[in-house]
Design a protein around this motif. Structure first.
Motif, PDB file in Angstrom:
ATOM      1  N   ALA A 174       0.986  -1.058   0.065  1.00 44.86           N
ATOM      2  CA  ALA A 174       0.132  -0.058   0.186  1.00 44.86           C
ATOM      3  C   ALA A 174       1.027   1.279  -0.022  1.00 44.86           C
ATOM      4  O   ALA A 174       1.816   1.228   0.858  1.00 44.86           O
ATOM      5  CB  ALA A 174      -1.031   0.026   1.141  1.00 44.86           C
ATOM      6  N   PRO A 175       0.787   1.956  -0.868  1.00 42.07           N
ATOM      7  CA  PRO A 175       1.370   3.411  -0.758  1.00 42.07           C
ATOM      8  C   PRO A 175       1.039   4.317   0.443  1.00 42.07           C
ATOM      9  O   PRO A 175      -0.022   3.982   0.856  1.00 42.07           O
ATOM     10  CB  PRO A 175       0.910   4.192  -2.262  1.00 42.07           C
ATOM     11  N   THR A 176       2.149   5.173   0.699  1.00 43.34           N
ATOM     12  CA  THR A 176       1.791   6.193   1.840  1.00 43.34           C
ATOM     13  C   THR A 176       0.388   6.906   1.702  1.00 43.34           C
ATOM     14  O   THR A 176       0.154   7.017   2.932  1.00 43.34           O
ATOM     15  CB  THR A 176       3.018   6.870   2.373  1.00 43.34           C
ATOM     16  N   ASP A 177       0.113   7.269   0.702  1.00 44.34           N
ATOM     17  CA  ASP A 177      -0.982   8.104   0.674  1.00 44.34           C
ATOM     18  C   ASP A 177      -2.328   7.223   1.071  1.00 44.34           C
ATOM     19  O   ASP A 177      -3.370   7.901   1.818  1.00 44.34           O
ATOM     20  CB  ASP A 177      -1.286   8.774  -0.791  1.00 44.34           C
ATOM     21  N   GLU A 178      -2.260   5.950   0.852  1.00 45.27           N
ATOM     22  CA  GLU A 178      -3.402   5.153   1.212  1.00 45.27           C
ATOM     23  C   GLU A 178      -3.502   4.949   2.864  1.00 45.27           C
ATOM     24  O   GLU A 178      -4.304   5.126   3.553  1.00 45.27           O
ATOM     25  CB  GLU A 178      -3.681   3.790   0.651  1.00 45.27           C
TER      26      GLU A 178
END
Ligand code: PEP
Ligand code: MG
Length: 311
Positions: free
Chosen positions: A99-103
């Motif tokens: 999961a990317p940090t923005d999620e």
């Protein structure tokens, strides 16, 4: 004396076409496993762990701080087991967290997440896992428990690797967690151009398979952010550069005895399926709603290849 009408003798559900190339299904949430299994797919090509974690509403660090490590591992075990059970003995390929940090930022505890200018080029997939072995080992512990429970149909897949070093480090952590790489089926996603170009040395780490993540492979090959609408018309999974990386990787893997697959969205597209089957891909994985069409497309291409070879 009455005889059965001929219609009643026919099978109620259409018969799945027999193909040499396996046709699997992508599962984003464990709750979809039952519907996915009913497609008659040959297994799960990608079970994402992201939803299992994001649905907790907290970042893994926050969740563990509040509920303990055991509860976190239990959540992962439950999610994986749901799919493993539904498909048994058909194989279920489970990918470690990506999961990317923005999620993560949107979750409770997300304020502690790094603010990144471009999360897609940042702290995600195996990079983050290797950077946080203490957190990553909980995921691997979930796999160990799944195997101990007897779900030998589960396979381990690592996302966003670039080279043999990434693969070796992931393999070592897996081994440390009690998952024997010699005994289990495991592999990596090919979703960066680097991974495609480095597949030969990655194979030497003992991977059983690679799976093309064409969503990322396309974005990184073409430098087209998959989340940027301004360049969305340039996002082309069938671009010759993307196909060239995929085609060469399949060729190398066939020489090395490493299985190949696709689990990106393009695996549901007839043109990509055609390209992959012609190249000799081992399996394709499609969205639930596309499985039947892909089964027939694979059959059609395989039959044409057989006819071409005898002409
Ligand atoms: C991909 O990149 O094609 C893929 C299947 O992974 P995700 O979409 O989760 O990045
Ligand atoms: Mg990806």
């Amino acid at each position: 004396e009455e005889t059965e009408p001929i219609e009643d003798a026919r099978p109620k559900t259409p018969v799945k076409p027999m193909t040499a190339t396996e046709v699997k299904v992508n599962v984003s949430i464990p709750e979809a496993a039952e519907r996915a299994a009913a497609t008659g797919a040959d297994g799960v090509g990608l079970l994402r762990t992201e939803h299992m974690v994001l649905s907790l509403g907290k970042t893994p660090t926050k969740y563990i701080a509040d509920n303990g490590e055991r509860a976190y591992v239990d959540e992962l075990v439950d999610g994986i087991r749901t799919a493993a059970e539904e498909f048994y003995p058909r194989p279920v390929r489970v990918r470690t967290l990506d999961a990317p940090t923005d999620e993560f930022r949107q979750l409770e505890g997300g304020d502690d997440e790094p603010r990144e200018h471009n999360p897609m080029l940042g702290y995600r997939g195996i990079r983050r896992s290797l950077d946080n072995p203490d957190l990553f080992k909980h995921e691997l512990e979930a796999f160990r428990r799944i195997f101990d429970m007897g779900y030998d149909n589960v396979e381990v897949m690592f996302p966003l690797v670039n080279d043999a070093e990434d693969v070796a480090r992931a393999r070592n952590l897996m081994k440390q967690a009690g998952v024997d790489p010699e005994k289990r089926t495991w592999g990596v996603m090919v979703e960066t151009p680097a991974a495609a170009l480095e597949v030969e040395s990655m194979a030497q780490e003992g991977i059983d398979f690679v799976s093309f993540g064409t969503n990322d492979l396309t974005q990184y090959t073409l430098a087209v952010d998959r989340n940027n609408e301004r360049v969305a018309d340039r996002f082309d999974e069938l671009h010759p550069a993307v196909l060239s990386l995929i085609g060469d990787t399949i060729e190398t893997c066939r020489e090395l005895g490493v299985k190949t697959s696709i689990c990106g969205q393009a695996g549901s597209k007839p043109q990509m399926v055609q390209f992959l089957v012609e190249k000799g891909v081992s399996s394709v994985s499609a969205n639930i709603d596309a499985v039947r069409d892909v089964q027939h497309e694979v059959k059609r291409v395989e039959q044409r290849l057989i006819l071409d070879s005898v002409r």
